[in-house]
Design a protein around this motif. Structure first.
Motif, PDB file in Angstrom:
ATOM      1  N   GLU A  59       0.834  -1.208   0.000  1.00 28.12           N
ATOM      2  CA  GLU A  59       0.000   0.000   0.000  1.00 28.12           C
ATOM      3  C   GLU A  59       0.867   1.256   0.000  1.00 28.12           C
ATOM      4  OE1 GLU A  59      -3.899   0.648   0.262  1.00 28.12           O
ATOM      5  OE2 GLU A  59      -3.056  -0.761  -1.185  1.00 28.12           O
ATOM      6  N   ARG A  60       1.980   1.196   0.705  1.00 30.45           N
ATOM      7  CA  ARG A  60       2.892   2.341   0.675  1.00 30.45           C
ATOM      8  C   ARG A  60       3.448   2.546  -0.732  1.00 30.45           C
ATOM      9  NH1 ARG A  60       5.880  -0.413   4.949  1.00 30.45           N
ATOM     10  NH2 ARG A  60       4.801  -0.102   6.933  1.00 30.45           N
ATOM     11  N   GLU A  61       3.771   1.426  -1.399  1.00 25.25           N
ATOM     12  CA  GLU A  61       4.330   1.510  -2.749  1.00 25.25           C
ATOM     13  C   GLU A  61       3.262   1.731  -3.811  1.00 25.25           C
ATOM     14  OE1 GLU A  61       6.427  -2.155  -3.129  1.00 25.25           O
ATOM     15  OE2 GLU A  61       8.052  -1.563  -1.759  1.00 25.25           O
ATOM     16  N   GLU A  62       1.993   1.585  -3.427  1.00 27.00           N
ATOM     17  CA  GLU A  62       0.835   1.819  -4.286  1.00 27.00           C
ATOM     18  C   GLU A  62       0.695   0.808  -5.412  1.00 27.00           C
ATOM     19  OE1 GLU A  62       0.540   5.875  -5.522  1.00 27.00           O
ATOM     20  OE2 GLU A  62       0.627   6.644  -3.473  1.00 27.00           O
ATOM     21  N   SER A  63       1.299  -0.375  -5.256  1.00 24.59           N
ATOM     22  CA  SER A  63       1.150  -1.420  -6.258  1.00 24.59           C
ATOM     23  C   SER A  63       1.574  -2.755  -5.662  1.00 24.59           C
ATOM     24  CB  SER A  63       1.999  -1.127  -7.496  1.00 24.59           C
ATOM     25  OG  SER A  63       1.644  -2.000  -8.562  1.00 24.59           O
ATOM     26  N   VAL A  64       1.164  -3.822  -6.334  1.00 22.04           N
ATOM     27  CA  VAL A  64       1.548  -5.169  -5.902  1.00 22.04           C
ATOM     28  C   VAL A  64       2.555  -5.733  -6.906  1.00 22.04           C
ATOM     29  CG1 VAL A  64      -0.668  -5.578  -4.763  1.00 22.04           C
ATOM     30  CG2 VAL A  64      -0.382  -6.234  -7.168  1.00 22.04           C
ATOM     31  N   GLY A 249      -8.103   5.315  -0.526  1.00 20.13           N
ATOM     32  CA  GLY A 249      -7.804   4.021   0.060  1.00 20.13           C
ATOM     33  C   GLY A 249      -7.757   2.968  -1.028  1.00 20.13           C
ATOM     34  N   GLN A 250      -7.492   1.711  -0.634  1.00 14.64           N
ATOM     35  CA  GLN A 250      -7.396   0.620  -1.610  1.00 14.64           C
ATOM     36  C   GLN A 250      -6.452   1.011  -2.751  1.00 14.64           C
ATOM     37  OE1 GLN A 250     -11.299  -0.899  -2.757  1.00 14.64           O
ATOM     38  NE2 GLN A 250     -12.209   0.043  -0.953  1.00 14.64           N
ATOM     39  N   ILE A 251      -5.348   1.614  -2.385  1.00 13.82           N
ATOM     40  CA  ILE A 251      -4.476   2.278  -3.357  1.00 13.82           C
ATOM     41  C   ILE A 251      -3.872   1.298  -4.359  1.00 13.82           C
ATOM     42  CG2 ILE A 251      -2.420   3.734  -3.588  1.00 13.82           C
ATOM     43  CD1 ILE A 251      -3.056   4.755  -0.723  1.00 13.82           C
ATOM     44  N   SER A 252      -3.532   0.098  -3.897  1.00 13.52           N
ATOM     45  CA  SER A 252      -2.836  -0.849  -4.769  1.00 13.52           C
ATOM     46  C   SER A 252      -3.774  -1.704  -5.617  1.00 13.52           C
ATOM     47  CB  SER A 252      -1.931  -1.758  -3.921  1.00 13.52           C
ATOM     48  OG  SER A 252      -2.702  -2.493  -2.987  1.00 13.52           O
ATOM     49  N   ALA A 253      -5.080  -1.418  -5.592  1.00 12.47           N
ATOM     50  CA  ALA A 253      -6.046  -2.262  -6.309  1.00 12.47           C
ATOM     51  C   ALA A 253      -6.185  -1.909  -7.786  1.00 12.47           C
ATOM     52  CB  ALA A 253      -7.419  -2.193  -5.632  1.00 12.47           C
ATOM     53  N   GLY A 254      -5.476  -0.889  -8.235  1.00 10.60           N
ATOM     54  CA  GLY A 254      -5.486  -0.568  -9.662  1.00 10.60           C
ATOM     55  C   GLY A 254      -6.739   0.143 -10.138  1.00 10.60           C
ATOM     56  N   THR A 255      -7.205   1.140  -9.393  1.00 10.09           N
ATOM     57  CA  THR A 255      -8.371   1.929  -9.809  1.00 10.09           C
ATOM     58  C   THR A 255      -8.024   2.696 -11.084  1.00 10.09           C
ATOM     59  OG1 THR A 255      -8.988   2.150  -7.487  1.00 10.09           O
ATOM     60  CG2 THR A 255     -10.069   3.615  -9.057  1.00 10.09           C
ATOM     61  N   THR A 256      -8.918   2.646 -12.065  1.00 12.65           N
ATOM     62  CA  THR A 256      -8.560   3.054 -13.433  1.00 12.65           C
ATOM     63  C   THR A 256      -9.607   3.953 -14.078  1.00 12.65           C
ATOM     64  OG1 THR A 256      -7.437   0.926 -13.697  1.00 12.65           O
ATOM     65  CG2 THR A 256      -7.918   2.150 -15.724  1.00 12.65           C
ATOM     66  N   PHE A 257      -9.125   4.891 -14.875  1.00 15.37           N
ATOM     67  CA  PHE A 257      -9.971   5.694 -15.766  1.00 15.37           C
ATOM     68  C   PHE A 257      -9.789   5.154 -17.180  1.00 15.37           C
ATOM     69  CE2 PHE A 257     -11.187   9.116 -18.540  1.00 15.37           C
ATOM     70  CZ  PHE A 257     -12.180   9.817 -17.870  1.00 15.37           C
ATOM     71  N   ILE A 258     -10.893   4.845 -17.852  1.00  9.00           N
ATOM     72  CA  ILE A 258     -10.836   4.277 -19.200  1.00  9.00           C
ATOM     73  C   ILE A 258     -11.487   5.251 -20.183  1.00  9.00           C
ATOM     74  CG2 ILE A 258     -11.453   2.328 -20.684  1.00  9.00           C
ATOM     75  CD1 ILE A 258     -11.744   0.624 -18.160  1.00  9.00           C
ATOM     76  N   ASP A 259     -10.752   5.615 -21.219  1.00 12.20           N
ATOM     77  CA  ASP A 259     -11.260   6.505 -22.268  1.00 12.20           C
ATOM     78  C   ASP A 259     -11.323   5.724 -23.573  1.00 12.20           C
ATOM     79  OD1 ASP A 259     -11.953   8.660 -23.872  1.00 12.20           O
ATOM     80  OD2 ASP A 259     -10.585  10.031 -22.847  1.00 12.20           O
ATOM     81  N   MET A 260     -12.481   5.715 -24.234  1.00 12.18           N
ATOM     82  CA  MET A 260     -12.660   4.943 -25.476  1.00 12.18           C
ATOM     83  C   MET A 260     -13.096   5.844 -26.612  1.00 12.18           C
ATOM     84  SD  MET A 260     -14.548   1.778 -23.572  1.00 12.18           S
ATOM     85  CE  MET A 260     -15.341   2.979 -22.494  1.00 12.18           C
TER      86      MET A 260
END
Length: 449
Positions: A59-64, A249-260
């Protein structure tokens, strides 16, 4: 001390108050069988070693780590994210006959699912487990339920075996709980062979890692009747741009913005029938909301038990914090809410596991919506209590109170997804009224026969 009391005390493990569900504290349970206990032991051993002990760091590193998903798949946990009962025929076709702990796939039930959700959240942080589970849990079930045989044959094996990843993409910048008003469009080409997708999706968990999205799109007119579900290719597909979103929160879960922009999708990727998207989306809500409820219980347990342990050793004014009545009062208030809520979740899990999907969707939809809304409020109370008991240490992003501080920042991430709190409270009562009116009408008709 009376020998009977001594025997009672030594017959069960010494467990920090509020840290574990009753069945793991040596107390009788009407829900948990030997099969559940076997799975729990195996799940905890693997998840503790490979996920929970690293969760704060990630979580500190913001990724798994990049290889975590494949290790998790190899350990056999991917099917556990799916609603129970499992798609047994498909799993056996793919060589998956047992779940971890030796549970046959045909014997897996919703209580196993609840244990899995609880153990995955063992560190109290939703980011690391969410990086693995969310996309499969909500993106794959609509394909199993409504996808054509051709679509299933093409997509299911590579997802279940971990060769490709999937997510669910419903929410947009201007449409969250108001699903019926999404604006992303999917228009068929004149030859009918493709859909052209234009629009944006926001707050899509796991999106940045996903090869596909089970996406809500507008194929028809305004309103719910114009919605469909379409399997849209993501990673590397022309016209698709994705970027990580910074969330609280849930920083490392990969929350994403998708543009199509003019994204070309084969017409065969339609999931079920055009115009049925809203109906299909609704059938997945109980599973999504119950998964959130299960996670909330464990996060509350981690926060409150961590605070409990802290106040037993922290000294102020010549005595421990636990020696102060006001501290004990706070623990009692938060703890009673947690245990009452956990009992309701256990009951709903058991009911869902002993009803058909159609019956549970109909009769439990209102209760599950209410439970999800209440869970956010209980979580808020427990996390707030834990922060206050830690004092300055709970307001610091490192040190003794770090995990509680991080859990506190995840409260909104549980209150908003899956339908915002106020919407769900209203929905729950409307659903209950609807069911009652239908039942009384049918019973009235029967009495006249």
């Amino acid at each position: 001390m009376n020998s009977e009391y001594q025997k009672a005390l030594t017959s069960a493990p010494a467990v920090l108050p509020f840290s574990e569900p009753p069945y793991l504290c040596g107390l009788p349970s009407p829900y948990h069988t030997e099969s559940h206990r076997r799975f729990q032991k195996v799940a905890r051993a693997w998840i503790s070693e490979n996920i929970s002990r690293h969760a704060l760091e990630w979580e500190r590193e913001e990724s798994v780590p990049e290889d975590l998903y494949q290790r998790w798949v190899a350990a056999g946990f991917l099917p556990a994210t799916l609603p129970a009962p499992l798609p047994v025929d498909w799993l056996k076709r793919l060589g998956i006959n047992e779940m971890p702990g030796g549970v046959k796939v045909e014997d897996w039930n919703y209580t196993h699912s609840a244990i899995f959700a609880d153990e995955m959240m063992g560190a109290g942080l939703a980011g690391p487990p969410g990086s693995l589970t969310v996309g499969v849990a909500y993106g794959l079930p609509p394909i199993f339920k409504f996808g054509s045989k051709e679509l299933q044959e093409r997509i299911v094996p590579e997802i279940v075996l971990g060769k490709k990843r999937i997510c669910i993409a419903i929410t947009e910048p201007d449409a969250g709980s108001d699903v019926a008003n999404i604006t992303t469009t999917a228009k068929k080409t004149p030859d009918g062979k493709h859909y052209i997708v234009n629009g944006q999706k926001k707050w899509i968990t796991n999106g940045v890692w996903s090869d596909y999205a089970t996406m809500a799109v507008r194929t028809g007119d305004e309103g719910a009747g114009g919605l469909s579900l379409l399997l849209v290719p993501l990673k590397g597909h022309p016209g698709v741009e994705m970027r990580r979103l910074k969330v609280g929160g849930q920083i490392s879960a990969g929350t994403t913005f998708i543009d199509m922009d003019e994204v070309k999708v084969p017409a065969e990727n339609i999931i079920g029938e055009e115009g049925m998207g809203m109906t299909y989306i609704m059938t997945n809500f109980n599973h999504e909301r119950m998964s959130i409820c299960m996670g909330v219980v464990r996060q509350c347990r981690v926060a409150l038990s961590t605070a409990f342990e802290y106040v037993m050793k922290r000294e102020a004014f010549g005595k421990t914090l636990m020696d102060n009545a006001v501290v004990r009062h706070r623990l009692a208030g938060a703890g009673s809410q947690l245990e009452a809520y956990a009992s309701w979740v256990d009951q709903l899990v058991y009911q869902m596991g002993n009803m058909s999907k159609a019956e549970s969707d109909l009769r439990l939809g209102g209760a599950v919506a209410m439970a999800k809304a209440l869970g956010g409020r209980v979580f808020d109370e427990v996390a707030n209590c834990s922060i206050l008991l830690f004092g300055g240490n709970g307001y610091t992003r490192s040190g003794q109170g770090e995990v509680v501080e991080k859990i506190y920042r995840e409260v909104p991430g549980m209150r908003i997804p899956g339908g915002s709190e106020d919407v769900l409270l209203d929905l729950s009562i409307r659903q209950m009224v609807k069911i009652y009116q239908l039942q009384t009408q049918l019973l009235g008709n029967k009495s006249r026969l």
